[in-house]
Scaffold this active site. Sequence first.
Site, short mmCIF file in Angstrom:
data_model
loop_
_atom_site.label_atom_id
_atom_site.label_comp_id
_atom_site.label_asym_id
_atom_site.label_seq_id
_atom_site.Cartn_x
_atom_site.Cartn_y
_atom_site.Cartn_z
N HIS A 172 5.16 4.56 12.69
CA HIS A 172 5.21 4.48 11.23
C HIS A 172 6.26 5.50 10.76
CE1 HIS A 172 3.03 4.07 7.23
NE2 HIS A 172 3.63 5.25 7.04
N ARG A 217 0.83 -1.21 0.00
CA ARG A 217 0.00 0.00 0.00
C ARG A 217 0.87 1.27 0.00
NH1 ARG A 217 -0.52 4.67 2.61
NH2 ARG A 217 0.00 3.59 4.55
N ASP A 218 1.55 1.54 1.10
CA ASP A 218 2.35 2.77 1.17
C ASP A 218 3.49 2.70 0.16
OD1 ASP A 218 2.94 5.26 2.16
OD2 ASP A 218 3.50 4.62 4.17
N HIS A 254 9.11 6.99 8.19
CA HIS A 254 9.77 7.06 6.88
C HIS A 254 11.23 7.40 7.15
CE1 HIS A 254 6.22 6.92 4.05
NE2 HIS A 254 5.63 7.00 5.23
N CYS A 267 4.55 9.18 -0.19
CA CYS A 267 3.13 9.53 -0.19
C CYS A 267 2.90 10.50 -1.33
CB CYS A 267 2.72 10.16 1.14
SG CYS A 267 0.99 10.67 1.12
N ASN A 320 9.53 4.23 3.25
CA ASN A 320 9.33 3.84 4.66
C ASN A 320 10.58 3.15 5.18
OD1 ASN A 320 6.61 3.72 3.19
ND2 ASN A 320 6.00 3.66 5.32
P1 HMG Z 1 -13.35 14.24 -2.66
O1 HMG Z 1 -12.98 14.61 -4.05
O2 HMG Z 1 -13.56 15.33 -1.66
O3 HMG Z 1 -14.58 13.24 -2.69
O4 HMG Z 1 -12.20 13.29 -2.14
P2 HMG Z 1 -16.13 13.47 -2.50
O5 HMG Z 1 -16.52 12.95 -1.19
O6 HMG Z 1 -16.47 14.90 -2.84
O7 HMG Z 1 -16.71 12.54 -3.65
C1 HMG Z 1 -16.44 12.83 -5.02
C2 HMG Z 1 -16.65 11.58 -5.87
O8 HMG Z 1 -15.72 10.58 -5.48
C3 HMG Z 1 -18.03 10.96 -5.72
O9 HMG Z 1 -18.36 10.42 -7.00
C4 HMG Z 1 -17.81 9.81 -4.77
O10 HMG Z 1 -18.71 8.74 -4.92
C5 HMG Z 1 -16.42 9.38 -5.17
P3 HMG Z 1 -19.40 11.16 -7.94
O11 HMG Z 1 -20.67 11.24 -7.15
O12 HMG Z 1 -18.78 12.50 -8.21
O13 HMG Z 1 -19.43 10.28 -9.14
N1 HMG Z 1 -15.73 8.73 -4.04
C6 HMG Z 1 -15.17 7.51 -4.06
N2 HMG Z 1 -15.06 6.59 -5.03
C7 HMG Z 1 -14.47 5.43 -4.70
N3 HMG Z 1 -13.99 5.16 -3.46
C8 HMG Z 1 -14.08 6.06 -2.49
C9 HMG Z 1 -14.69 7.29 -2.78
N4 HMG Z 1 -14.93 8.39 -2.03
C10 HMG Z 1 -15.57 9.26 -2.81
N5 HMG Z 1 -13.59 5.78 -1.26
C11 HMG Z 1 -11.46 11.50 -0.71
C12 HMG Z 1 -12.20 12.81 -0.80
C13 HMG Z 1 -11.23 11.19 0.74
C14 HMG Z 1 -12.29 10.42 -1.37
C15 HMG Z 1 -10.13 11.65 -1.48
O14 HMG Z 1 -9.46 12.75 -0.97
C16 HMG Z 1 -9.23 10.45 -1.38
O15 HMG Z 1 -9.53 9.38 -1.89
N6 HMG Z 1 -8.06 10.61 -0.74
C17 HMG Z 1 -7.10 9.51 -0.52
C18 HMG Z 1 -5.69 10.01 -0.50
C19 HMG Z 1 -4.74 8.88 -0.18
O16 HMG Z 1 -5.04 7.71 -0.33
N7 HMG Z 1 -3.51 9.26 0.25
C20 HMG Z 1 -2.47 8.31 0.59
C21 HMG Z 1 -2.71 7.58 1.87
S1 HMG Z 1 -2.29 8.50 3.35
C22 HMG Z 1 -0.64 8.13 3.63
O17 HMG Z 1 0.02 7.59 2.76
C23 HMG Z 1 -0.03 8.41 4.97
C24 HMG Z 1 0.21 7.13 5.79
O18 HMG Z 1 1.10 6.25 5.12
C25 HMG Z 1 0.82 7.46 7.18
C26 HMG Z 1 2.02 8.42 7.10
O19 HMG Z 1 3.04 8.10 6.47
O20 HMG Z 1 1.88 9.51 7.66
C27 HMG Z 1 -1.09 6.38 6.04
MG MG Z 2 3.35 6.40 5.18
#
Ligand code: HMG
Ligand code: MG
Length: 322
Positions: free
Chosen positions: A223, A30-31, A225, A256, A265
Amino acid sequence: MAEGLPGGLPMEVPVPDLPPRVRIHEVGPRDGLQNEKGVIPTGVKAEFIRRLADAGLTTIEATSFVHPKWVPQLADAEQLFPMVSPIEGVTFPVLVPNERGLDRAIALGARRIAVFGSATESFASRNLNRTIDESLAMFEPVVARAKDDKIHVRGYLSMCFGDPWEGKVPIHQVVRVAKRLMDLGCDELSLGDTIGVATPGHVLTLLAELNEEGVPTSALGVHFHDTYGQALANTFAALEHGVTTVDSSAGGLGGCPYAKSATGNLATEDLVWMLHGLGIDTGVDLGRLTATSVWMAEQLGRPSPSRTVRALAGADSSHKEP
Ligand code: HMG
Ligand code: MG
């Protein structure tokens, strides 16, 4: 394969009062893969995960049920998840930001999910398109529904030690959001050093402050990096504090997409080398794990950044650039 020490294992010299066992929360699929420039075939991801399980990892974060436009690299979650789950003795946590993501995860039988919050407004807005308050409101029904279904919930908290847009992040600010995530009902909380700037004293201070505010060490994971080469030192500090859940990524893959300056990481191999040297049980076969990362490096067309992979794999790790 081994270079340096026969058997490719460190000499075991324990330090008193460290935990006897650590659960490694493997985040490579994933990450690690969410940040890849190219598209990795779903079959390769599935093979990667199966090999990680074969190497003895029991918690393997498989993918994310996020918006596919936000993280196109993981848009194949629906295809991938059933290709790997279930495997006896292995759990496959998945990232879920909202109820739409939860529905998708539940439809495939996921039993462990992770919501992912931020200690800073800048990252909350870039990663989730929400303020901190709005993102917690988005997680609330996710956690409540998951708990009703007896699904294990991890809460990630990013930017605990520094933020590329806001700089230093006050510890009380981190503790405040951490407590709110725990209050939602998260079973565990993973403290993210998203851009790898933490140092051991900072880690110890944050852990102590969280304990003081009622978050027990048993609920905490770390966690790290490895941007500044501090991840193992920080892990050792966390172990001394009693933390027994450590996140890492096979081969040191990672980053990320929404945090500039987030590099890989902590590499699982580097972690396992240290833990086994300390006499701490992980259940991981380091040789098999290294072979997996060498194989994955071949798929990605570049060598693994893990020092341990490079040392153990020797000449094998000098893969061709794409
Ligand atoms: P948004 O654009 O604000 O979404 O994104 P929305 O709620 O306004 O919805 C817009 C459209 O997206 C809608 O469709 C929803 O149905 C669809 P429409 O009606 O327009 O056709 N939608 C989805 N479709 C599929 N699956 C879903 C989903 N949600 C909405 N789950 C949202 C908001 C949260 C969805 C977006 O910002 C997002 O997906 N963000 C994810 C970012 C991400 O994955 N980042 C990496 C992970 S974090 C990380 O790596 C850090 C970590 O490792 C720890 C560390 O290192 O610190 C964990
Ligand atoms: Mg991370």
